[in-house]
Design an enzyme around this catalytic site. Structure first.
Site, short mmCIF file in Angstrom:
data_model
loop_
_atom_site.label_atom_id
_atom_site.label_comp_id
_atom_site.label_asym_id
_atom_site.label_seq_id
_atom_site.Cartn_x
_atom_site.Cartn_y
_atom_site.Cartn_z
N LYS A 15 0.83 -1.21 0.00
CA LYS A 15 0.00 0.00 0.00
C LYS A 15 0.86 1.26 0.00
O LYS A 15 0.57 2.21 -0.71
CB LYS A 15 -0.93 0.03 1.23
CG LYS A 15 -1.89 -1.13 1.33
CD LYS A 15 -2.88 -0.95 2.47
CE LYS A 15 -2.23 -0.88 3.85
NZ LYS A 15 -1.52 -2.11 4.28
N ARG A 86 -9.32 0.68 9.23
CA ARG A 86 -8.84 -0.64 9.61
C ARG A 86 -9.89 -1.44 10.36
O ARG A 86 -9.63 -2.58 10.74
CB ARG A 86 -7.60 -0.50 10.49
CG ARG A 86 -6.28 -0.69 9.71
CD ARG A 86 -5.16 -0.42 10.68
NE ARG A 86 -3.92 -1.08 10.40
CZ ARG A 86 -2.90 -0.53 9.77
NH1 ARG A 86 -3.01 0.65 9.23
NH2 ARG A 86 -1.76 -1.19 9.64
N ARG A 120 11.80 -5.94 5.28
CA ARG A 120 11.62 -4.55 4.87
C ARG A 120 12.61 -3.62 5.58
O ARG A 120 12.89 -3.78 6.76
CB ARG A 120 10.19 -4.10 5.19
CG ARG A 120 9.97 -2.61 4.99
CD ARG A 120 8.52 -2.27 4.82
NE ARG A 120 7.74 -2.46 6.04
CZ ARG A 120 6.42 -2.26 6.09
NH1 ARG A 120 5.76 -1.91 5.00
NH2 ARG A 120 5.77 -2.45 7.22
N ARG A 153 11.70 -1.12 10.94
CA ARG A 153 10.66 -0.65 11.84
C ARG A 153 10.56 -1.57 13.05
O ARG A 153 10.73 -2.78 12.92
CB ARG A 153 9.30 -0.65 11.11
CG ARG A 153 9.05 0.61 10.34
CD ARG A 153 7.84 0.50 9.44
NE ARG A 153 6.63 0.00 10.11
CZ ARG A 153 5.43 -0.01 9.53
NH1 ARG A 153 5.27 0.46 8.30
NH2 ARG A 153 4.39 -0.49 10.18
N ARG A 164 0.21 -8.44 13.67
CA ARG A 164 -0.47 -7.44 12.83
C ARG A 164 -1.35 -8.12 11.79
O ARG A 164 -2.42 -7.61 11.44
CB ARG A 164 0.57 -6.53 12.16
CG ARG A 164 1.18 -5.54 13.16
CD ARG A 164 2.53 -5.04 12.72
NE ARG A 164 2.47 -4.24 11.52
CZ ARG A 164 3.48 -4.12 10.66
NH1 ARG A 164 4.61 -4.77 10.86
NH2 ARG A 164 3.34 -3.38 9.61
P1 AMP Z 1 1.11 0.76 9.14
O1 AMP Z 1 2.28 1.64 8.90
O2 AMP Z 1 -0.09 1.12 8.33
O3 AMP Z 1 1.46 -0.70 9.07
O4 AMP Z 1 0.68 1.03 10.66
C1 AMP Z 1 1.55 0.77 11.74
C2 AMP Z 1 0.78 0.73 13.06
O5 AMP Z 1 0.15 1.98 13.29
C3 AMP Z 1 -0.34 -0.28 13.10
O6 AMP Z 1 0.12 -1.58 13.44
C4 AMP Z 1 -1.24 0.32 14.20
O7 AMP Z 1 -0.68 0.11 15.49
C5 AMP Z 1 -1.14 1.80 13.90
N1 AMP Z 1 -2.18 2.23 12.92
C6 AMP Z 1 -1.99 2.67 11.64
N2 AMP Z 1 -3.15 2.96 11.05
C7 AMP Z 1 -4.13 2.70 11.97
C8 AMP Z 1 -5.55 2.77 11.96
N3 AMP Z 1 -6.23 3.17 10.87
N4 AMP Z 1 -6.20 2.41 13.08
C9 AMP Z 1 -5.55 2.03 14.20
N5 AMP Z 1 -4.22 1.90 14.27
C10 AMP Z 1 -3.50 2.24 13.17
#
Ligand code: AMP
Length: 207
Positions: A15, A86, A120, A153, A164
């Site tokens: 994404k 989400r 990654r 990360r 996740r």
């Molecule tokens: P990502 O970079 O999209 O993988 O997001 C990393 C982390 O940020 C996720 O594992 C969640 O802990 C938090 N996060 C990101 N987007 C959301 C969302 N829409 N709702 C809740 N937590 C989020």
């Protein structure tokens, strides 16, 4: 014409990469809750800081992310949303604040996702993404784009990556199912090479 695009997919589906390309191609905002939260990990909220949720691979509480998205969309003419909504409540909130022109799912098998996440590496300065095996930088640990340092990360360890994915299947699958039922969802094979995935997304948007 402005574009309002929602890109759905599991963690590691691509994404972020595809959203970056879309933002460049169409001159729209890349709205990503993950990046916004990473930049504000220690922000005090009534639920505590985002950090503890993120390091456990859990979702940050809805009011925190809803506020981020509402502010970002208010300023954007067109946008590509990455990492939000989400869960069904976030999807409901989103439907109250905007309409979407395209809803696209990047489809990638579980084992591929875990390999992508654990390998990654991300540029600490510009956010460009790499993979130690599939897309290595020219010089190990150094960003091709800006010379910044490549880091892993905190939540890209195998244990947190698997957590996740669990959270994704439990909370985000119903959102995907909702858009499948409304007939809005377009599914794209996210295991194809990145340029091919991008060209298919572009076809969907321009259709
Ligand atoms: P990502 O970079 O999209 O993988 O997001 C990393 C982390 O940020 C996720 O594992 C969640 O802990 C938090 N996060 C990101 N987007 C959301 C969302 N829409 N709702 C809740 N937590 C989020």
């Amino acid at each position: 014409m402005s574009h309002r695009i929602l890109l759905l997919g599991a963690p590691g589906a691509g994404k972020g990469t595809q959203s970056g390309k879309l933002a460049d191609e169409y001159g729209i905002e890349h709205v990503t809750t993950g990046d916004a939260l990473r930049a504000n990990k220690d922000m005090e909220t009534e639920y505590g800081t985002p950090r503890s949720f993120m390091e456990a691979g859990e979702l940050v509480p809805d009011p925190v992310v809803n506020e981020i998205v509402e502010a970002a969309l208010a300023d954007a003419d067109g946008f590509v949303l990455d990492g939000y909504p989400r869960n069904p409540d976030q999807a409901e909130f989103l439907s109250e604040i905007t309409d979407l022109d395209a809803v696209i799912l990047l489809d990638v098998a579980d084992e591929v996702l875990v390999d992508r996440l654990t390998g990654r590496r991300v540029c600490d300065d510009c956010g460009a993404n790499y993979h130690v095996d599939f897309q290595p930088p020219e010089r190990e640990g150094v960003c091709d784009e800006c010379g910044g340092e490549l880091i892993q990360r905190d939540d890209d360890t195998e244990e947190t990556a698997r957590e996740r994915l669990e959270v994704f299947y439990e909370n985000t699958e119903p959102v995907i199912e909702h858009f499948r039922e409304t007939g809005d969802l377009v599914e794209i094979d996210g295991e194809a090479p990145p340029d091919e995935v991008f060209s298919r997304i572009r076809d969907v948007i321009e259709d």
